[in-house]
Design an enzyme around this catalytic site. Structure first.
Site, short mmCIF file in Angstrom:
data_model
loop_
_atom_site.label_atom_id
_atom_site.label_comp_id
_atom_site.label_asym_id
_atom_site.label_seq_id
_atom_site.Cartn_x
_atom_site.Cartn_y
_atom_site.Cartn_z
N GLY A 116 0.82 -1.21 0.00
CA GLY A 116 0.00 0.00 0.00
C GLY A 116 0.85 1.26 0.00
N CYS A 117 0.41 2.29 -0.77
CA CYS A 117 1.10 3.56 -0.73
C CYS A 117 0.86 4.23 0.61
CB CYS A 117 0.63 4.45 -1.88
SG CYS A 117 -1.15 4.58 -2.00
N GLY A 118 1.73 5.13 1.01
CA GLY A 118 1.57 5.77 2.31
C GLY A 118 2.09 4.92 3.45
N HIS A 167 -6.08 8.38 -2.65
CA HIS A 167 -6.98 7.28 -2.96
C HIS A 167 -8.32 7.53 -2.29
CE1 HIS A 167 -4.71 4.44 -5.31
NE2 HIS A 167 -3.68 4.51 -4.48
N HIS A 187 -5.12 1.90 2.29
CA HIS A 187 -5.28 1.16 3.54
C HIS A 187 -5.79 2.08 4.65
CE1 HIS A 187 -1.16 2.69 3.22
NE2 HIS A 187 -1.25 2.92 4.51
#
Length: 287
Positions: A116-118, A167, A187
């Site tokens: 997941g990004c972040g 997102h 997420h």
């Protein structure tokens, strides 16, 4: 145990700007002002013990923290949390529990960095709990409902439209949007939805009649969190990873990806999708 108004935690209503304006130089060599997402760190303390730092947009931080604790299976019931206090001056969230978290050191010792990004991460042991999840066998989505859902997303006012780089996730019943949230990582957005669900009346806490939507790809983490929320149908604007596919298939969770306008592919549990191909054909025939 189910949550009641007497057992819900006390929450602050901390808010922070979601975007900021910066000066950039475009392809013509001219200066212009654009908006960018205001990413910021949020360190979670549980009973004065530092747990994790999340990088977040900060739209609904209290719900994010509550959902994070829920999806990490550190808290089993919303009534176990007495309060969540967020202070953006120090970028911290203080969680006070009723009886503490048993074996928190060992339960959080193993951490898996996700795709997941972040800076997504999950604590070890969650995979073993998947065998205990039973999704509602009767849950279905019609193709018409799917198209209605996608249209609701299309017209939704979003930070993405003004600033990009975030997102969006949403929770639906049929084609009715119940909750929408954006964050720098998908997420975080799904954790915020999980926190929101936990604060609803008992009848609304069930995920069996709901559909989860995300703009991000369907990874193992997103599938696991959807299943933990009891949501049997997930829809994504993007695609799906191999591990996400295998977990969804094993759980009988319907994963629909590449869903834009009238196009989509159903990766797993096609028996949960009620096809109406004439709807796609009718759109294709429209001049």
């Amino acid at each position: 145990m189910t949550a009641s108004s007497l057992s819900l935690p006390q929450l602050t209503q901390a808010r922070a700007p979601l975007t900021r304006e910066v000066t950039v130089v475009n392809e013509h060599g001219a200066s212009e002002t654009v908006s960018i997402p205001a990413e910021r760190p949020l360190t979670i303390y549980v009973d004065r013990r530092e747990l994790v730092t999340l990088m977040t947009l900060g739209a609904m931080p209290e719900l994010l923290v509550l959902g994070y604790l829920r999806n990490q299976r550190l808290i089993r019931d919303v009534s176990d949390v007495l309060s969540i206090m967020v202070d953006w001056e120090v970028n911290a969230a203080s969680v006070v529990t009723r009886d503490g978290i048993a074996d928190i050191e060992s339960r959080t010792a193993q951490r898996v960095v996700t795709t997941g990004c972040g800076q997504g991460s999950v604590f070890g042991g969650l995979m073993e709990e998947l065998d205990c999840i039973r999704l509602a066998p009767e849950a279905r989505v019609t193709q018409a409902q799917l198209y209605g859902l996608l249209n609701a997303i299309r017209v939704q006012e979003t930070t993405y439209k003004s600033a990009g780089s975030v997102h969006g996730c949403a929770l639906f019943r049929g084609e009715t949007m119940l909750m929408f949230v954006e964050d720098v990582g998908r997420h975080n957005a799904i954790d915020t939805l999980a926190g929101w669900m936990w604060l609803q009346p008992p009848a609304e806490q069930r995920g069996a009649d709901k559909i989860f939507y995300t703009t991000g790809r369907l990874t193992s983490e997103m599938i696991m969190k959807s299943a933990q929320m009891g949501v049997p149908i997930v829809v994504s604007r993007s695609g799906m990873t191999q591990m996400g596919y295998e977990i969804a298939k094993g759980l009988g969770l319907c994963a629909i990806g590449r869903a834009v306008n009238r196009h989509f592919v159903c990766y797993t549990a096609p028996e949960r999708l009620v096809p109406q191909p004439e709807l796609a054909a009718a759109r294709a025939a429209t001049p």
